[in-house]
Design an enzyme around this catalytic site. Structure first.
Site, PDB file in Angstrom:
ATOM      1  CG  ASN A 151      -9.697   0.215  -8.217  1.00 48.82           C
ATOM      2  OD1 ASN A 151      -9.592   0.815  -7.154  1.00 48.82           O
ATOM      3  ND2 ASN A 151      -9.153  -0.982  -8.428  1.00 48.82           N
ATOM      4  CG  PHE A 152      -7.255   3.363  -9.219  1.00 46.30           C
ATOM      5  CD1 PHE A 152      -7.429   2.609 -10.372  1.00 46.30           C
ATOM      6  CD2 PHE A 152      -6.391   2.892  -8.236  1.00 46.30           C
ATOM      7  CE1 PHE A 152      -6.736   1.418 -10.562  1.00 46.30           C
ATOM      8  CE2 PHE A 152      -5.692   1.696  -8.420  1.00 46.30           C
ATOM      9  CZ  PHE A 152      -5.872   0.961  -9.581  1.00 46.30           C
ATOM     10  CG  LEU A 153     -13.735   7.981  -5.438  1.00 42.44           C
ATOM     11  CD1 LEU A 153     -13.913   9.139  -6.408  1.00 42.44           C
ATOM     12  CD2 LEU A 153     -15.072   7.506  -4.888  1.00 42.44           C
ATOM     13  CB  THR A 166     -13.595  -3.366  -3.120  1.00 49.05           C
ATOM     14  OG1 THR A 166     -12.432  -2.746  -3.659  1.00 49.05           O
ATOM     15  CG2 THR A 166     -13.856  -4.696  -3.804  1.00 49.05           C
ATOM     16  CG  LEU A 196      -6.030  -4.796 -10.129  1.00 46.88           C
ATOM     17  CD1 LEU A 196      -5.552  -4.214 -11.430  1.00 46.88           C
ATOM     18  CD2 LEU A 196      -5.126  -5.929  -9.647  1.00 46.88           C
TER      19      LEU A 196
HETATM   20  C1  LIG Z   1      -0.572  -1.898   4.747  1.00 50.30           C
HETATM   21  O1  LIG Z   1      -0.803  -0.765   3.943  1.00 50.30           O
HETATM   22  C2  LIG Z   1      -2.121  -0.400   3.746  1.00 50.30           C
HETATM   23  C3  LIG Z   1      -2.315   0.764   3.005  1.00 50.30           C
HETATM   24  C4  LIG Z   1      -3.623   1.188   2.797  1.00 50.30           C
HETATM   25  C5  LIG Z   1      -4.730   0.472   3.294  1.00 50.30           C
HETATM   26  C6  LIG Z   1      -4.502  -0.690   4.038  1.00 50.30           C
HETATM   27  C7  LIG Z   1      -5.653  -1.487   4.590  1.00 50.30           C
HETATM   28  C8  LIG Z   1      -6.554  -1.921   3.454  1.00 50.30           C
HETATM   29  N1  LIG Z   1      -7.540  -1.216   3.136  1.00 50.30           N
HETATM   30  N2  LIG Z   1      -6.234  -3.092   2.788  1.00 50.30           N
HETATM   31  C9  LIG Z   1      -7.011  -3.563   1.765  1.00 50.30           C
HETATM   32  O2  LIG Z   1      -7.955  -2.950   1.298  1.00 50.30           O
HETATM   33  C10 LIG Z   1      -6.659  -4.917   1.240  1.00 50.30           C
HETATM   34  C11 LIG Z   1      -6.216  -5.917   2.082  1.00 50.30           C
HETATM   35  C12 LIG Z   1      -5.941  -7.173   1.530  1.00 50.30           C
HETATM   36  C13 LIG Z   1      -6.128  -7.407   0.166  1.00 50.30           C
HETATM   37  N3  LIG Z   1      -6.545  -6.411  -0.663  1.00 50.30           N
HETATM   38  C14 LIG Z   1      -6.797  -5.201  -0.140  1.00 50.30           C
HETATM   39  O3  LIG Z   1      -7.228  -4.198  -0.967  1.00 50.30           O
HETATM   40  C15 LIG Z   1      -6.889  -4.341  -2.345  1.00 50.30           C
HETATM   41  C16 LIG Z   1      -8.186  -4.547  -3.108  1.00 50.30           C
HETATM   42  C17 LIG Z   1      -9.027  -3.278  -3.076  1.00 50.30           C
HETATM   43  N4  LIG Z   1      -8.264  -2.116  -3.547  1.00 50.30           N
HETATM   44  C18 LIG Z   1      -7.059  -1.878  -2.735  1.00 50.30           C
HETATM   45  C19 LIG Z   1      -6.146  -3.084  -2.775  1.00 50.30           C
HETATM   46  C20 LIG Z   1      -3.202  -1.141   4.255  1.00 50.30           C
END
Ligand SMILES: COc1cccc(CC(=N)NC(=O)c2cccnc2OC2CCNCC2)c1
Length: 384
Positions: free
Chosen positions: A133-135, A169, A384
Site C-alpha cells: 500500500n501507499f506506493l 488494489t 486501507l
Molecule cells: C473523494 O476523494 C477521493 C480522493 C482520491 C481518490 C478518490 C477516488 C478513489 N480512488 N476512491 C477509492 O479508491 C475508494 C473508493 C471507495 C472505497 N475505498 C476506496 O479506496 C480505498 C481502498 C484502496 N486504497 C485507497 C482507499 C476519491
C-alpha cells in the site's frame, strides 16, 4: 504502450483465462538478490521508522502532496500521521518494509512503498502474504521509472523473509485484476458535498428538498457500542466465521490482530458491536475508517471528511439496518460522506440506504498467485 514492467512480473497476462489457483513462480531464497536494487545516483534507500514522529510526518507530507487523486483531480487522499502509524504497524510488522527513497543531497523524501504481513485466504486456502500500500512517487519525479524500482525492492525484501505472494488494489487497470469493484457513496452533509463539487444537485431539485432526501436519524435502531477488549474473542470467532465464506478474505489469526484492527481509535477507526446480553458474545458489528481528502482549490472548504466502510457483520439484524446505524454513527461524528465498495453483500443495501455510484473502479490484485477472476461480491477483503 504495453506493460513494460508488469510483463516481467509473476502476474497473469491481461487476457489470460485462468482455470485453477496457485503460485505463478516458485523461487527459493537462493534466487533472491542479496543487495538492494540500484537507484539513480541522486537517490538513496531509507527505512522509515513510524515510531519517530518526524519520520512518520515525512511519510504523511509526501502522501499529502503527492498521493492518489480522483479522476477529476478535485480531491487527494489525506491520510493522517496517526492513521498511517495504525495502518503500517499491525502485529508482526517489519520496519524494513516501510521503504523510502530520499534525495542524497537534500534528504527530501520523494518516494515510498509499504508492506504489512497478512494471512489471506484464497478460495479457502490461507496464504501468508503482504499487503502492499501507499506506493507514492513525488509529482516532480513521475515518468522516471521509480515506481517499478520501489515495487522490485519491496518484493526483494519480502522474498528474503520467505514470503512470495502479495495483495494490493489500484484505481488503474494492470495485469491482471482478480476483481474489479465499484465504489459507492452515501451523502451525509449534502449541502457541503454539492458546494465542493463531490455531488451535483439534480435539475429541478431544490437544495432544501435534496437535504431532506438524505436526512439521517440522530439515534441508532440497535444498541451498538464501541468494541471492548472483552469482546475480542467472540468478535474474532464471528469475523473468521463470516469471512470464511468469501473467496478472498483475511484471516485474523489472533486476538491481538483483531484488537489492533478494530480497537476504536479517534479519527482513525471506529468499530461498534452488538453483544448478546445472555451469552455476552458479539452478534453484529460495523466498522469504518477515517480517510479525509484535501479538496483541491475550493474557496470555502479545505477538507472532505469521509468514512470508509471496513468490516460489517450482521446476524441478528439485516445488513441494511446495521449499515443504517453506521450512517447514524458517521453523522454523529461529523462525517460528510460514507464510502464503500460493492464487495461483501454491500450491493444489497445501496438502494434502500440511498447510496450513489462513484465515477471509478477499484481493482484488486494478487502478486504471484493466479486464481479465476472473482465477482465483487466474492471479495471479503478491505485494504486501507
Ligand atoms: C473523494 O476523494 C477521493 C480522493 C482520491 C481518490 C478518490 C477516488 C478513489 N480512488 N476512491 C477509492 O479508491 C475508494 C473508493 C471507495 C472505497 N475505498 C476506496 O479506496 C480505498 C481502498 C484502496 N486504497 C485507497 C482507499 C476519491
Amino acid at each position: 504502450r504495453g506493460h513494460e514492467f508488469w510483463d516481467t512480473q509473476p502476474v497473469p497476462k491481461i487476457d489470460d483465462k485462468i482455470v485453477e489457483s496457485g503460485p505463478i513462480e516458485n523461487k527459493t531464497l537462493e534466487d533472491v538478490r542479496k543487495e538492494p536494487l540500484t537507484l539513480p545516483p541522486a537517490f538513496e534507500w531509507i527505512e522509515l521508522d513510524c515510531n519517530k514522529s518526524d519520520e512518520l510526518k515525512e511519510i504523511y507530507t509526501l502522501l499529502y502532496e503527492n498521493y492518489v487523486e480522483d479522476d477529476d483531480n478535485m480531491f487527494r487522499f489525506d491520510y493522517s500521521p496517526e492513521f498511517l502509524k495504525w495502518a503500517l504497524q499491525p502485529p508482526g510488522f517489519l520496519k524494513e518494509w516501510h521503504i523510502g527513497v530520499r534525495v542524497v543531497e537534500s534528504k527530501k523524501l520523494v518516494g515510498f512503498i509499504s508492506g504489512i504481513p497478512a494471512t489471506i485466504r484464497v478460495e479457502g486456502k490461507p496464504i501468508t502474504m503482504v499487503e502492499i500500500n501507499f506506493l507514492c512517487v513525488h509529482k516532480k519525479l513521475r515518468e522516471k521509472r521509480l515506481a517499478p524500482v520501489l515495487i522490485k525492492e519491496v518484493t526483494r525484501r519480502v522474498n528474503l523473509r520467505n514470503i512470495w505472494q502479495a495483495a494490493y488494489t489500484a484505481g488503474v487497470v494492470l495485469p491482471k485484476p482478480v476483481a474489479i469493484c465499484k465504489y459507492w457513496h452515501r451523502s451525509i452533509k449534502q449541502q457541503k458535498l454539492v458546494e465542493v463539487g463531490f455531488s451535483a444537485l439534480p435539475p429541478k431539485m431544490s437544495m432544501a428538498s435534496m437535504v431532506k432526501l438524505y436526512r439521517i436519524n440522530d439515534e441508532m435502531k440497535h444498541p451498538l457500542r464501541p468494541l471492548t477488549k472483552e469482546d475480542v474473542p467472540s468478535f474474532r470467532a464471528l469475523l473468521d466465521e463470516y469471512l470464511s465464506k468469501y473467496k478472498i478474505a483475511p484471516e485474523f489469526a489472533t486476538d491481538e490482530d483483531v484488537w489492533h484492527w478494530f480497537e476504536t481509535r479517534k479519527d482513525v477507526i471506529t468499530c461498534y458491536v452488538k453483544v448478546d446480553e445472555t451469552t455476552k458474545k458479539v452478534t453484529d458489528a460495523f466498522s469504518f475508517y477515517n480517510l479525509p481528502s484535501t479538496i483541491i482549490g475550493n474557496a470555502k472548504h479545505n477538507t472532505l471528511k469521509a468514512a470508509f466502510s471496513f468490516y460489517n457483520v450482521a446476524t441478528t439484524m439485516s445488513l441494511t439496518e446495521l449499515v443504517g446505524d453506521a450512517l447514524v454513527a458517521a453523522k454523529k461524528m461529523d462525517y460528510d460522506v460514507y464510502n464503500c465498495l460493492d464487495v461483501f453483500e454491500n450491493s444489497t443495501f445501496f438502494k434502500d440506504l440511498k447510496f450513489a455510484i462513484g465515477d471509478g473502479d477499484l481493482q484488486y490484485y494478487l502478486y504471484n498467485y493466479s486464481t479465476p477472476t472473482k465477482k465483487s461480491s466474492e471479495i471479503g477483503l478491505v485494504l486501507l
